[in-house]
Design an enzyme around this catalytic site. Structure first.
Site, short mmCIF file in Angstrom:
data_model
loop_
_atom_site.label_atom_id
_atom_site.label_comp_id
_atom_site.label_asym_id
_atom_site.label_seq_id
_atom_site.Cartn_x
_atom_site.Cartn_y
_atom_site.Cartn_z
N LYS A 24 9.45 -42.27 36.81
CA LYS A 24 8.85 -41.39 37.81
C LYS A 24 9.43 -41.74 39.17
O LYS A 24 9.33 -42.86 39.65
CB LYS A 24 7.34 -41.58 37.82
CG LYS A 24 6.63 -40.77 38.88
CD LYS A 24 5.14 -40.85 38.72
CE LYS A 24 4.45 -40.14 39.86
NZ LYS A 24 3.00 -40.26 39.76
N CYS A 74 -4.57 -42.34 36.61
CA CYS A 74 -4.04 -42.83 37.89
C CYS A 74 -5.21 -43.01 38.84
O CYS A 74 -6.27 -42.45 38.64
CB CYS A 74 -3.03 -41.85 38.47
SG CYS A 74 -2.06 -42.58 39.82
N ARG A 120 4.76 -43.98 48.48
CA ARG A 120 4.68 -44.56 47.14
C ARG A 120 5.98 -45.25 46.71
O ARG A 120 6.21 -45.48 45.55
CB ARG A 120 4.34 -43.46 46.13
CG ARG A 120 3.04 -42.73 46.41
CD ARG A 120 2.47 -42.17 45.11
NE ARG A 120 1.64 -41.00 45.28
CZ ARG A 120 0.43 -40.99 45.83
NH1 ARG A 120 -0.09 -42.09 46.31
NH2 ARG A 120 -0.25 -39.87 45.91
N CYS A 136 -4.83 -42.46 42.31
CA CYS A 136 -4.63 -41.84 43.64
C CYS A 136 -5.62 -40.71 43.95
O CYS A 136 -5.93 -40.48 45.10
CB CYS A 136 -3.19 -41.34 43.79
SG CYS A 136 -2.74 -40.02 42.67
N GLU A 151 13.01 -49.02 32.94
CA GLU A 151 11.59 -48.66 33.01
C GLU A 151 11.11 -48.08 31.67
O GLU A 151 10.03 -48.39 31.19
CB GLU A 151 11.34 -47.62 34.12
CG GLU A 151 11.49 -48.14 35.53
CD GLU A 151 10.25 -48.92 36.01
OE1 GLU A 151 9.29 -49.08 35.24
OE2 GLU A 151 10.27 -49.37 37.17
N ARG A 164 0.06 -32.82 45.88
CA ARG A 164 -0.83 -33.69 46.67
C ARG A 164 -1.87 -32.89 47.43
O ARG A 164 -2.96 -33.35 47.69
CB ARG A 164 -0.01 -34.61 47.57
CG ARG A 164 0.74 -35.62 46.70
CD ARG A 164 1.55 -36.61 47.49
NE ARG A 164 2.36 -37.41 46.59
CZ ARG A 164 3.30 -38.24 46.98
NH1 ARG A 164 3.55 -38.41 48.27
NH2 ARG A 164 3.99 -38.94 46.09
N SER A 178 5.23 -29.73 40.77
CA SER A 178 4.70 -28.71 41.68
C SER A 178 5.76 -28.12 42.60
O SER A 178 5.83 -26.90 42.77
CB SER A 178 3.54 -29.29 42.50
OG SER A 178 3.95 -30.44 43.21
N LYS A 236 10.18 -37.58 35.41
CA LYS A 236 9.52 -36.75 36.41
C LYS A 236 10.11 -37.02 37.78
O LYS A 236 10.26 -38.19 38.13
CB LYS A 236 8.04 -37.12 36.40
CG LYS A 236 7.22 -36.44 37.46
CD LYS A 236 5.81 -36.90 37.36
CE LYS A 236 5.09 -36.41 38.59
NZ LYS A 236 3.84 -37.06 38.78
C1 PBG Z 1 -0.01 -39.19 40.44
C2 PBG Z 1 0.65 -37.93 40.07
C3 PBG Z 1 1.43 -37.13 40.90
C4 PBG Z 1 1.85 -36.05 40.13
C5 PBG Z 1 1.32 -36.20 38.87
N1 PBG Z 1 0.59 -37.38 38.84
C6 PBG Z 1 1.72 -37.23 42.34
C7 PBG Z 1 2.29 -38.41 42.96
O1 PBG Z 1 2.78 -39.35 42.34
O2 PBG Z 1 2.23 -38.40 44.19
C8 PBG Z 1 2.72 -34.96 40.66
C9 PBG Z 1 2.81 -33.74 39.84
C10 PBG Z 1 3.38 -32.58 40.54
O3 PBG Z 1 3.95 -32.64 41.64
O4 PBG Z 1 3.28 -31.50 39.95
N2 PBG Z 1 -1.22 -39.36 39.88
#
Ligand code: PBG
Length: 305
Positions: free
Chosen positions: A176, A101, A198, A103, A214, A186, A255, A229
């Site tokens: 997702k 990713c 997002r 980000c 998807e 984050r 998380s 997710k």
């Molecule tokens: C984006 C990504 C995210 C998570 C995993 N990969 C965050 C997002 O999309 O903002 C979140 C995982 C978590 O909350 O444990 N690269």
């Protein structure tokens, strides 16, 4: 004898946050027991993971420099690339998965390239493909694109095949959702978007048919494992995806799901250990084959005993 679902250590994937510098072990405040680790501190961590029998980790990188196009994501000497080499060197049998990713690497914190104030889907595909190839060249066993751009699984499959990495599987974050439950992550990955949110590329929590579409796209493009997710608020999606496609399904117990239980348990409002085990078994019962979870180490200790 009549228990229908079992949880095994083999089902678990532990996320790790790797950061630049030396001797770093910053505890993530909202995620007790989790740290931003520098590469030199991975050795000890990996030993513990191995001794608990956890088969796989997924890596997230926090680079020293961020820029508009996330250059550190595909730098051969980047933070994740270094981490992969260290782990494969110390524990060759531990499966190393990488989160693909933008980000964590972009100055604006979005998952792709920005054009005219918005994320440009197609321009991002090339960057993601370069990132996945770079991780694979460093020794990653599997790549996991989490950006949610359309067409990224196909773009990654193509570049890996062209470079003789046709044996490297793709685990796609296929369904997702744009979720509040990513809050603590984050902070951990230092990837808060600097403007907007997002929602233009992640899914609306109200939608379920869209998740199936998807997932179908990602399978058609060559995904080997599909992910849903977050996990707990989307158990119905896990079940639907499993039934519809009969593919290996991973669920990300994110998380916020972890932090809620930790916080309530710290306040004495809930039995944290029981809540953890109940969450994990529910995710499996819904249909997940694999669970990405910050509870992996704690759960492994309980399953073992
Ligand atoms: C984006 C990504 C995210 C998570 C995993 N990969 C965050 C997002 O999309 O903002 C979140 C995982 C978590 O909350 O444990 N690269």
């Amino acid at each position: 004898m009549v228990m229908e679902t079992t949880l095994s250590v083999d089902d678990l994937i532990l996320p790790l946050f790797v950061t630049f510098g030396k001797g770093i072990r910053n505890e993530i405040k909202s995620m007790p027991g989790h740290y931003q680790l520098s590469v030199d501190n991975l050795t000890k961590e990996v030993k513990e993971i191995k001794s608990l029998g956890i088969p796989a980790v997924i890596l997230f990188g926090i680079p020293e420099h961020k820029d508009e196009v996330g250059s550190e994501a595909y730098n051969p000497k980047g933070i994740v690339q270094q981490a992969i080499k260290t782990i494969k060197n110390k524990a060759p049998e531990l499966m190393v998965i990488t989160d693909v990713c933008m980000c964590e690497y972009t100055s604006h914190g979005h998952c792709g390239m920005i054009k005219q104030g918005d994320v440009d889907n197609d321009a991002t595909l090339e960057l993601l493909a370069k990132e996945a190839l770079s991780h694979t060249k460093a020794g990653a066993d599997m790549v996991a694109p989490s950006d949610m751009m359309d067409g990224r699984v196909g773009a990654i499959r193509k570049i890996l095949d062209e470079n003789n990495f046709n044996h490297i599987p793709i685990m796609s974050y296929a369904a997702k959702y744009a979720s509040a439950f990513y809050g603590p992550f984050r902070e951990a990955a230092e990837s808060i978007p600097q403007f907007g949110d997002r929602r233009s590329y992640q899914m609306d929590p109200a939608n379920s048919d869209e998740a199936i579409r998807e997932v179908r796209f990602d399978i058609e493009e060559g995904a080997d494992i599909i992910m849903v997710k977050p996990a707990l608020p989307y158990l119905d999606i896990i079940r639907r995806v499993k039934q519809e496609f009969n593919y290996p399904v991973a669920a990300y117990n994110v998380s916020g799901e972890f932090s809620m239980i930790k916080a309530a348990s710290k306040l004495g409002w809930m039995d944290g250990e029981r809540a953890m085990m109940e969450s994990l078994i529910s995710i499996k019962r819904a249909g997940a084959d694999l669970i990405l979870t910050y509870f992996a180490k704690e759960a492994a200790k309980i399953i073992e005993r």
